[in-house]
Design a protein around this motif. Sequence first.
Motif, PDB file in Angstrom:
ATOM      1  N   ILE A 181       0.847  -1.202   0.000  1.00 42.24           N
ATOM      2  CA  ILE A 181       0.000   0.000   0.000  1.00 42.24           C
ATOM      3  C   ILE A 181       0.878   1.247   0.000  1.00 42.24           C
ATOM      4  N   ALA A 182       1.910   1.275   0.854  1.00 43.82           N
ATOM      5  CA  ALA A 182       2.792   2.442   0.931  1.00 43.82           C
ATOM      6  C   ALA A 182       3.507   2.685  -0.397  1.00 43.82           C
ATOM      7  N   LEU A 183       3.955   1.611  -1.057  1.00 43.73           N
ATOM      8  CA  LEU A 183       4.593   1.768  -2.362  1.00 43.73           C
ATOM      9  C   LEU A 183       3.630   2.385  -3.374  1.00 43.73           C
ATOM     10  N   MET A 184       2.403   1.895  -3.386  1.00 44.28           N
ATOM     11  CA  MET A 184       1.411   2.400  -4.324  1.00 44.28           C
ATOM     12  C   MET A 184       1.105   3.873  -4.058  1.00 44.28           C
ATOM     13  N   VAL A 185       0.920   4.210  -2.787  1.00 39.42           N
ATOM     14  CA  VAL A 185       0.618   5.605  -2.438  1.00 39.42           C
ATOM     15  C   VAL A 185       1.774   6.514  -2.829  1.00 39.42           C
ATOM     16  N   ALA A 186       3.001   6.097  -2.533  1.00 40.61           N
ATOM     17  CA  ALA A 186       4.152   6.930  -2.879  1.00 40.61           C
ATOM     18  C   ALA A 186       4.277   7.136  -4.382  1.00 40.61           C
ATOM     19  N   ALA A 187       3.840   6.143  -5.161  1.00 42.82           N
ATOM     20  CA  ALA A 187       3.932   6.249  -6.620  1.00 42.82           C
ATOM     21  C   ALA A 187       2.917   7.217  -7.200  1.00 42.82           C
ATOM     22  N   ILE A 188       1.766   7.379  -6.536  1.00 42.19           N
ATOM     23  CA  ILE A 188       0.689   8.170  -7.137  1.00 42.19           C
ATOM     24  C   ILE A 188       0.390   9.463  -6.392  1.00 42.19           C
ATOM     25  N   ASP A 189       0.954   9.645  -5.178  1.00 39.79           N
ATOM     26  CA  ASP A 189       0.633  10.825  -4.370  1.00 39.79           C
ATOM     27  C   ASP A 189       1.925  11.587  -4.080  1.00 39.79           C
ATOM     28  N   ARG A 190       2.103  12.709  -4.739  1.00 43.02           N
ATOM     29  CA  ARG A 190       3.346  13.464  -4.638  1.00 43.02           C
ATOM     30  C   ARG A 190       3.476  14.228  -3.327  1.00 43.02           C
ATOM     31  N   ALA A 207     -13.403 -14.349   2.348  1.00 43.55           N
ATOM     32  CA  ALA A 207     -12.793 -15.051   1.215  1.00 43.55           C
ATOM     33  C   ALA A 207     -12.514 -14.088   0.067  1.00 43.55           C
ATOM     34  N   ARG A 208     -13.395 -13.113  -0.082  1.00 46.98           N
ATOM     35  CA  ARG A 208     -13.198 -12.141  -1.160  1.00 46.98           C
ATOM     36  C   ARG A 208     -11.915 -11.330  -0.958  1.00 46.98           C
ATOM     37  N   SER A 209     -11.475 -11.179   0.303  1.00 52.40           N
ATOM     38  CA  SER A 209     -10.221 -10.473   0.563  1.00 52.40           C
ATOM     39  C   SER A 209      -9.064 -11.126  -0.179  1.00 52.40           C
ATOM     40  N   LEU A 210      -9.048 -12.452  -0.157  1.00 51.09           N
ATOM     41  CA  LEU A 210      -7.987 -13.178  -0.849  1.00 51.09           C
ATOM     42  C   LEU A 210      -8.057 -12.926  -2.348  1.00 51.09           C
ATOM     43  N   GLU A 211      -9.260 -12.888  -2.867  1.00 47.18           N
ATOM     44  CA  GLU A 211      -9.439 -12.625  -4.294  1.00 47.18           C
ATOM     45  C   GLU A 211      -8.947 -11.226  -4.649  1.00 47.18           C
ATOM     46  N   MET A 212      -9.327 -10.235  -3.837  1.00 42.67           N
ATOM     47  CA  MET A 212      -8.928  -8.860  -4.137  1.00 42.67           C
ATOM     48  C   MET A 212      -7.436  -8.659  -3.919  1.00 42.67           C
ATOM     49  N   ALA A 213      -6.857  -9.335  -2.923  1.00 45.41           N
ATOM     50  CA  ALA A 213      -5.409  -9.261  -2.742  1.00 45.41           C
ATOM     51  C   ALA A 213      -4.683  -9.806  -3.970  1.00 45.41           C
ATOM     52  N   GLY A 214      -5.270 -10.830  -4.592  1.00 46.55           N
ATOM     53  CA  GLY A 214      -4.677 -11.417  -5.782  1.00 46.55           C
ATOM     54  C   GLY A 214      -4.768 -10.539  -7.012  1.00 46.55           C
ATOM     55  N   GLU A 215      -5.562  -9.478  -6.935  1.00 48.85           N
ATOM     56  CA  GLU A 215      -5.684  -8.533  -8.046  1.00 48.85           C
ATOM     57  C   GLU A 215      -4.756  -7.328  -7.883  1.00 48.85           C
ATOM     58  N   PHE A 216      -4.110  -7.220  -6.719  1.00 52.91           N
ATOM     59  CA  PHE A 216      -3.353  -6.017  -6.377  1.00 52.91           C
ATOM     60  C   PHE A 216      -1.886  -6.212  -6.748  1.00 52.91           C
ATOM     61  N   ASP A 217      -1.318  -5.282  -7.498  1.00 52.34           N
ATOM     62  CA  ASP A 217       0.033  -5.450  -8.025  1.00 52.34           C
ATOM     63  C   ASP A 217       0.834  -4.156  -7.865  1.00 52.34           C
ATOM     64  N   PRO A 218       1.116  -3.752  -6.611  1.00 47.61           N
ATOM     65  CA  PRO A 218       1.781  -2.464  -6.404  1.00 47.61           C
ATOM     66  C   PRO A 218       3.181  -2.399  -6.992  1.00 47.61           C
ATOM     67  N   GLY A 219       3.857  -3.554  -7.112  1.00 52.97           N
ATOM     68  CA  GLY A 219       5.196  -3.532  -7.671  1.00 52.97           C
ATOM     69  C   GLY A 219       5.253  -3.011  -9.096  1.00 52.97           C
ATOM     70  N   SER A 220       4.142  -3.093  -9.812  1.00 51.29           N
ATOM     71  CA  SER A 220       4.128  -2.586 -11.189  1.00 51.29           C
ATOM     72  C   SER A 220       4.232  -1.065 -11.237  1.00 51.29           C
ATOM     73  N   PHE A 221       4.055  -0.391 -10.095  1.00 45.95           N
ATOM     74  CA  PHE A 221       4.134   1.067 -10.032  1.00 45.95           C
ATOM     75  C   PHE A 221       5.462   1.550  -9.462  1.00 45.95           C
ATOM     76  N   ILE A 222       6.363   0.638  -9.109  1.00 46.75           N
ATOM     77  CA  ILE A 222       7.504   1.039  -8.299  1.00 46.75           C
ATOM     78  C   ILE A 222       8.434   2.022  -9.000  1.00 46.75           C
ATOM     79  N   ALA A 223       8.544   1.946 -10.316  1.00 44.46           N
ATOM     80  CA  ALA A 223       9.414   2.882 -11.020  1.00 44.46           C
ATOM     81  C   ALA A 223       8.892   4.311 -10.960  1.00 44.46           C
ATOM     82  N   GLN A 224       7.596   4.465 -10.642  1.00 48.24           N
ATOM     83  CA  GLN A 224       6.999   5.802 -10.585  1.00 48.24           C
ATOM     84  C   GLN A 224       7.227   6.497  -9.247  1.00 48.24           C
TER      85      GLN A 224
END
Length: 301
Positions: free
Chosen positions: A118-127, A216-233
């Motif tokens: 979450i912190a990685l994602m926020v840092a990538a999109i919130d200046r 159970a849906r938490s596991l499904e939604m966690a599996g959709e989350f890919d913050p590492g794809s934003f790390i270069a930003q």
Amino acid sequence: MTREDIEFNGEGGVTLRGWFYPAQNTTTPAPVVVLTHGMSGVKEMYLDEYASVFAEAGLNALVYDHRNFGDSDGSPRQELDPVLQVRDYRNAITYATTRPEVDKARVGAWGTSFSGGIALMVAAIDRRVKAVVAQVPMISGPATLDRLIRPDFLPHVRGNLDADRLNRFAGGEPAMLPAVSADPMGQAAMPQPDAYEWFTKVSLDRAPNWKNEITARSLEMAGEFDPGSFIAQISPTPLLMVIADEDACTPYALAFDAYERAREPKQLVVTHGGHFDFYEGPGFDEVSAAARDHFVKHLRA
């Protein structure tokens, strides 16, 4: 250490609750670091210790429970929605910047495990974030589930998730999973033995409001989350990543790969231990000091 009970509005007006630790031995307004916990975790699970380290170093610290967990409102209870957690985190930053003790131009983001992502994602999109620390972070939901769920279990897991989705669509109650299990072959969001040992011990010692369940849906939604794809930003925001060399919950190989994709300025701390070895004892002293120094360097300078 002095702290204040706080509450503020998350996304959609859900009330989120936590603690505010004022910066010590410094003039105000001072920088602020926002902290929240990982999958199913609540703030009593040692986030107060990290906040105290930061406050003693002249940094305000804001700690809160995710929606649907701990003292925060929200439903379904015990449901992890990473998209809403990212938006709530940004609301926490907004709330922090309205406080007179806080210098709104000097905001740090700290996360551990799932909230490390979450912190990685926020840092990538919130200046507004000027420094970020990701401790044993969840880098990729899809890749993590591929590594942690046996291939022969996948059809059964997917079948259960599909059945839960159909049931909820028809107005039924969400299916629940244990967050951790004593049986490493049992069905749980975190089936690793060290996860069971840590959560059960800490919940008895200091976090009685933690519940060993997650939708159970938490596991499904966690599996959709890919913050590492934003790390270069994240660049040019300074990044500190802490990786444990025996981490069985958030695979360290994924964290190393993500760190390589990150741009400068960045710093890597590789420490010896498992996923839960950094909340007390020598492991805590090592990684909390590294995070403190990172924030002091980039927020107080």
